[in-house]
Design a protein around this motif. Sequence first.
Motif, PDB file in Angstrom:
ATOM      1  N   ASP A  17      10.540  34.819  80.860  1.00 32.28           N
ATOM      2  CA  ASP A  17      11.923  34.349  80.766  1.00 32.28           C
ATOM      3  C   ASP A  17      12.816  35.558  80.529  1.00 32.28           C
ATOM      4  O   ASP A  17      12.401  36.553  79.958  1.00 32.28           O
ATOM      5  N   ALA A  18      13.988  35.470  81.025  1.00 32.83           N
ATOM      6  CA  ALA A  18      14.878  36.621  81.099  1.00 32.83           C
ATOM      7  C   ALA A  18      15.335  37.112  79.731  1.00 32.83           C
ATOM      8  O   ALA A  18      15.853  38.210  79.609  1.00 32.83           O
ATOM      9  N   HIS A  19      15.117  36.319  78.698  1.00 31.77           N
ATOM     10  CA  HIS A  19      15.642  36.698  77.393  1.00 31.77           C
ATOM     11  C   HIS A  19      14.661  37.500  76.552  1.00 31.77           C
ATOM     12  O   HIS A  19      15.025  37.998  75.500  1.00 31.77           O
ATOM     13  N   SER A  20      13.434  37.603  77.027  1.00 29.88           N
ATOM     14  CA  SER A  20      12.447  38.328  76.235  1.00 29.88           C
ATOM     15  C   SER A  20      12.820  39.798  76.114  1.00 29.88           C
ATOM     16  O   SER A  20      13.393  40.390  77.018  1.00 29.88           O
ATOM     17  N   GLU A  21      12.481  40.351  74.985  1.00 31.91           N
ATOM     18  CA  GLU A  21      12.734  41.762  74.743  1.00 31.91           C
ATOM     19  C   GLU A  21      11.668  42.600  75.442  1.00 31.91           C
ATOM     20  O   GLU A  21      10.494  42.247  75.447  1.00 31.91           O
ATOM     21  N   GLU A  22      12.095  43.716  75.976  1.00 33.54           N
ATOM     22  CA  GLU A  22      11.117  44.649  76.518  1.00 33.54           C
ATOM     23  C   GLU A  22      10.640  45.537  75.382  1.00 33.54           C
ATOM     24  O   GLU A  22      11.308  45.686  74.374  1.00 33.54           O
ATOM     25  N   GLU A  23       9.467  46.103  75.581  1.00 31.27           N
ATOM     26  CA  GLU A  23       8.895  46.930  74.518  1.00 31.27           C
ATOM     27  C   GLU A  23       8.733  48.372  74.936  1.00 31.27           C
ATOM     28  O   GLU A  23       8.629  48.673  76.113  1.00 31.27           O
ATOM     29  N   ASP A  24       8.698  49.250  73.947  1.00 34.40           N
ATOM     30  CA  ASP A  24       8.456  50.670  74.226  1.00 34.40           C
ATOM     31  C   ASP A  24       7.041  50.876  74.736  1.00 34.40           C
ATOM     32  O   ASP A  24       6.139  50.111  74.402  1.00 34.40           O
ATOM     33  N   GLY A  25       6.863  51.918  75.499  1.00 33.48           N
ATOM     34  CA  GLY A  25       5.528  52.287  75.942  1.00 33.48           C
ATOM     35  C   GLY A  25       5.030  51.482  77.120  1.00 33.48           C
ATOM     36  O   GLY A  25       3.896  51.637  77.541  1.00 33.48           O
TER      37      GLY A  25
END
Length: 160
Positions: free
Chosen positions: A84-92
């Motif tokens: 879903d478009a609202h999920s946060e992206e993560e580092d790495g």
Amino acid sequence: MQLDLDGQETGQAEMSIAGPLQLGLGEGRPDKAEITGALVVQNVESRFMVTGTLRATGQAECGRCLQAFEIKWDVPVALMVLRDAHSEEEDGVLLVLHQRQGVVDLEESLRECAVLAYPQSPVCAESCQGFCASCGKDLNKESCECAKDDYDPRWDGLPD
Ligand SMILES: [Zn+2]
Ligand SMILES: [Zn+2]
């Protein structure tokens, strides 16, 4: 190399990867590679994390002696499928895909990872001598006289 978003159970699972990948890296570098290994798939809420290190094998040209040789290199994989478009992206994370449902074909993503991880100037062996810069002889097969050291006769006879 497919990830079934709907069929995958919640939690962690292992996914075996084996098969050929077209790389298209260009001259002297592997056109295709065999890729093998296992990835960890984590299915959490609205996203999938796919991580691990695969092994790629292909045919390359040595940067020193220009002979073809079999190259093996590690391919770190860290990709995320956001459902879903609202999920946060993560580092790495190397790659982020957006797909809500169905089957994700990982081939293109794995290809990108394999290309990213490809070594800069691979050699057939660390001990490869390559060619003499002066006379062009293949120093793995024969030795030459010109490459002894950077001795320069113009310094002869100069006082210390
Ligand atoms: Zn070589
Ligand atoms: Zn030489």
